[in-house]
Design a protein around this motif. Sequence first.
Motif, PDB file in Angstrom:
ATOM      1  N   GLY A   4     -77.503 -57.018 -56.278  1.00  0.00           N
ATOM      2  CA  GLY A   4     -76.134 -57.516 -56.352  1.00  0.00           C
ATOM      3  C   GLY A   4     -75.188 -56.376 -56.680  1.00  0.00           C
ATOM      4  O   GLY A   4     -75.508 -55.513 -57.500  1.00  0.00           O
ATOM      5  N   GLY A  21     -84.790 -63.958 -61.651  1.00  0.00           N
ATOM      6  CA  GLY A  21     -83.371 -63.774 -61.967  1.00  0.00           C
ATOM      7  C   GLY A  21     -83.136 -62.820 -63.126  1.00  0.00           C
ATOM      8  O   GLY A  21     -82.008 -62.689 -63.601  1.00  0.00           O
ATOM      9  N   CYS A 108     -68.777 -65.645 -56.650  1.00  0.00           N
ATOM     10  CA  CYS A 108     -69.994 -65.070 -57.244  1.00  0.00           C
ATOM     11  C   CYS A 108     -70.171 -65.552 -58.682  1.00  0.00           C
ATOM     12  O   CYS A 108     -71.278 -65.892 -59.105  1.00  0.00           O
ATOM     13  CB  CYS A 108     -69.951 -63.540 -57.206  1.00  0.00           C
ATOM     14  SG  CYS A 108     -70.073 -62.866 -55.534  1.00  0.00           S
ATOM     15  N   SER A 112     -73.440 -67.679 -59.892  1.00  0.00           N
ATOM     16  CA  SER A 112     -74.315 -67.209 -60.967  1.00  0.00           C
ATOM     17  C   SER A 112     -74.472 -68.280 -62.046  1.00  0.00           C
ATOM     18  O   SER A 112     -75.576 -68.568 -62.512  1.00  0.00           O
ATOM     19  CB  SER A 112     -73.730 -65.930 -61.577  1.00  0.00           C
ATOM     20  OG  SER A 112     -74.422 -65.572 -62.738  1.00  0.00           O
ATOM     21  N   GLU A 113     -73.364 -68.891 -62.422  1.00  0.00           N
ATOM     22  CA  GLU A 113     -73.432 -69.910 -63.474  1.00  0.00           C
ATOM     23  C   GLU A 113     -74.102 -71.193 -62.973  1.00  0.00           C
ATOM     24  O   GLU A 113     -74.729 -71.905 -63.748  1.00  0.00           O
ATOM     25  CB  GLU A 113     -72.025 -70.206 -64.007  1.00  0.00           C
ATOM     26  CG  GLU A 113     -71.412 -69.052 -64.790  1.00  0.00           C
ATOM     27  CD  GLU A 113     -72.176 -68.719 -66.077  1.00  0.00           C
ATOM     28  OE1 GLU A 113     -72.719 -69.654 -66.691  1.00  0.00           O
ATOM     29  OE2 GLU A 113     -72.253 -67.536 -66.447  1.00  0.00           O
ATOM     30  N   HIS A 283     -73.322 -66.028 -68.704  1.00  0.00           N
ATOM     31  CA  HIS A 283     -73.636 -64.635 -68.348  1.00  0.00           C
ATOM     32  C   HIS A 283     -72.490 -63.654 -68.545  1.00  0.00           C
ATOM     33  O   HIS A 283     -72.663 -62.455 -68.266  1.00  0.00           O
ATOM     34  CB  HIS A 283     -74.137 -64.571 -66.900  1.00  0.00           C
ATOM     35  CG  HIS A 283     -75.439 -65.280 -66.706  1.00  0.00           C
ATOM     36  ND1 HIS A 283     -76.592 -64.886 -67.343  1.00  0.00           N
ATOM     37  CD2 HIS A 283     -75.764 -66.361 -65.961  1.00  0.00           C
ATOM     38  CE1 HIS A 283     -77.578 -65.706 -66.995  1.00  0.00           C
ATOM     39  NE2 HIS A 283     -77.107 -66.610 -66.163  1.00  0.00           N
ATOM     40  N   SER A 286     -71.530 -60.237 -66.668  1.00  0.00           N
ATOM     41  CA  SER A 286     -72.565 -60.010 -65.645  1.00  0.00           C
ATOM     42  C   SER A 286     -72.557 -61.069 -64.557  1.00  0.00           C
ATOM     43  O   SER A 286     -73.295 -60.955 -63.579  1.00  0.00           O
ATOM     44  CB  SER A 286     -73.957 -59.996 -66.290  1.00  0.00           C
ATOM     45  OG  SER A 286     -74.080 -58.889 -67.132  1.00  0.00           O
ATOM     46  N   SER A 287     -71.748 -62.113 -64.730  1.00  0.00           N
ATOM     47  CA  SER A 287     -71.788 -63.218 -63.762  1.00  0.00           C
ATOM     48  C   SER A 287     -71.468 -62.754 -62.347  1.00  0.00           C
ATOM     49  O   SER A 287     -72.111 -63.185 -61.392  1.00  0.00           O
ATOM     50  CB  SER A 287     -70.797 -64.313 -64.168  1.00  0.00           C
ATOM     51  OG  SER A 287     -71.418 -65.217 -65.050  1.00  0.00           O
ATOM     52  N   ARG A 290     -74.432 -60.713 -60.844  1.00  0.00           N
ATOM     53  CA  ARG A 290     -75.596 -61.598 -60.685  1.00  0.00           C
ATOM     54  C   ARG A 290     -75.370 -62.565 -59.513  1.00  0.00           C
ATOM     55  O   ARG A 290     -76.266 -62.803 -58.702  1.00  0.00           O
ATOM     56  CB  ARG A 290     -75.845 -62.401 -61.954  1.00  0.00           C
ATOM     57  CG  ARG A 290     -76.284 -61.580 -63.152  1.00  0.00           C
ATOM     58  CD  ARG A 290     -76.333 -62.471 -64.384  1.00  0.00           C
ATOM     59  NE  ARG A 290     -77.204 -63.597 -64.113  1.00  0.00           N
ATOM     60  CZ  ARG A 290     -78.522 -63.590 -64.320  1.00  0.00           C
ATOM     61  NH1 ARG A 290     -79.082 -62.544 -64.851  1.00  0.00           N
ATOM     62  NH2 ARG A 290     -79.252 -64.633 -64.015  1.00  0.00           N
ATOM     63  N   GLY A 291     -74.152 -63.118 -59.438  1.00  0.00           N
ATOM     64  CA  GLY A 291     -73.840 -64.047 -58.349  1.00  0.00           C
ATOM     65  C   GLY A 291     -73.898 -63.370 -56.993  1.00  0.00           C
ATOM     66  O   GLY A 291     -74.334 -63.968 -56.008  1.00  0.00           O
ATOM     67  N   TRP A 294     -77.363 -63.370 -55.997  1.00  0.00           N
ATOM     68  CA  TRP A 294     -77.804 -64.730 -55.649  1.00  0.00           C
ATOM     69  C   TRP A 294     -77.204 -65.234 -54.331  1.00  0.00           C
ATOM     70  O   TRP A 294     -77.515 -66.349 -53.900  1.00  0.00           O
ATOM     71  CB  TRP A 294     -77.475 -65.716 -56.770  1.00  0.00           C
ATOM     72  CG  TRP A 294     -78.399 -65.664 -57.950  1.00  0.00           C
ATOM     73  CD1 TRP A 294     -78.069 -65.410 -59.241  1.00  0.00           C
ATOM     74  CD2 TRP A 294     -79.821 -65.915 -57.958  1.00  0.00           C
ATOM     75  NE1 TRP A 294     -79.179 -65.470 -60.050  1.00  0.00           N
ATOM     76  CE2 TRP A 294     -80.272 -65.788 -59.286  1.00  0.00           C
ATOM     77  CE3 TRP A 294     -80.757 -66.238 -56.965  1.00  0.00           C
ATOM     78  CZ2 TRP A 294     -81.603 -65.954 -59.662  1.00  0.00           C
ATOM     79  CZ3 TRP A 294     -82.086 -66.405 -57.334  1.00  0.00           C
ATOM     80  CH2 TRP A 294     -82.492 -66.258 -58.655  1.00  0.00           C
ATOM     81  N   ASN A 297     -79.807 -66.528 -52.112  1.00  0.00           N
ATOM     82  CA  ASN A 297     -80.485 -67.607 -52.821  1.00  0.00           C
ATOM     83  C   ASN A 297     -81.558 -68.293 -51.967  1.00  0.00           C
ATOM     84  O   ASN A 297     -82.520 -68.839 -52.479  1.00  0.00           O
ATOM     85  CB  ASN A 297     -79.373 -68.592 -53.204  1.00  0.00           C
ATOM     86  CG  ASN A 297     -79.870 -69.813 -53.896  1.00  0.00           C
ATOM     87  OD1 ASN A 297     -80.926 -69.789 -54.483  1.00  0.00           O
ATOM     88  ND2 ASN A 297     -79.098 -70.866 -53.822  1.00  0.00           N
TER      89      ASN A 297
END
Length: 299
Positions: A4, A21, A108, A112-113, A283, A286-287, A290-291, A294, A297
């Motif tokens: 990411g 993750g 994103c 992520s959340e 997060h 970092s969300s 991370r998103g 993902w 996914n």
Amino acid sequence: MRIGIDLGGSKIEIVGLDESGRIRLRRRRPTPQGDYPGTLRTIGELVATIESELGQKGTVGIGIPGTESTIGKGIKNANSTWLIGRPLRDDLQQLLQREVRLANDANCFALSEAIDGAGQGAAVVFGAILGTGVGGGIVVHRQVLTGVNRIAGEWGHNALPELANESLLPRDCYCGRVGCIETWLSGPGLCADHARHGGASLTAEEIGARAATGDAACDATLQRYERRLASALAQVVNILDPDVIVLGGGLSNIERLYHAVPKLWAAHIFSDVVHTRLLRNVHGDSSGVRGAAWLWNDH
Ligand SMILES: [Zn+2]
């Protein structure tokens, strides 16, 4: 491995996520200001670094403060203006020799959340960012809802609903409209409202902290903020009816919002009972990165 990338105005962050993750490696570099070829080169170097350090290749997703235009493949709505009109995804695909997925950074955040943050297990998640600006993203069954114009969830430039107990002088927004939600619910919007009511010139963080220690003027400012946030989010609930609304951005750290706003929004929601939960992000900063990872996914 899922890679990411969060392409921000001041820094470029990259992570490699393992199957579960977990972040295996994180690297940051300053964003080459105003330099598009330099931005591409930096991203290429970061991907090469992470893959050589971890000894494997990964899928690549990138979050940007903007989105891809539906006319051609250039970037639009980006505050990093040197990206505007550039075919970023195509250029990265050529540079990295693989398919690259790209999304708005608010999308994103919501993704992520929704996957392993505050909205984990929820069918429909609305992520609202309350920071320098106000953005939003929608995730349905762990997939970002992009929309035909690629603006799904962008509630920040709707007009703030007028509340019965206050008359607001509409404020100019940088987008060219007046009275946008962003001009009231962003950090600068909160500070300006405090000053306009005779308060001292304070940051949003200071207003939150002083309200918590009994400062009456700061408390009143937050009460006005909570009423406006409740009415603005109620519109989202009436249209999308999400299971969870996750707050991000600097103002999401104001703890009292999570108690006060759900008490206030019921008056504006067309339902006898409101099951929607208003939650703080898990997060944090970092969300976004991370998103972006993902976005792959489904693999
Ligand atoms: Zn606006």
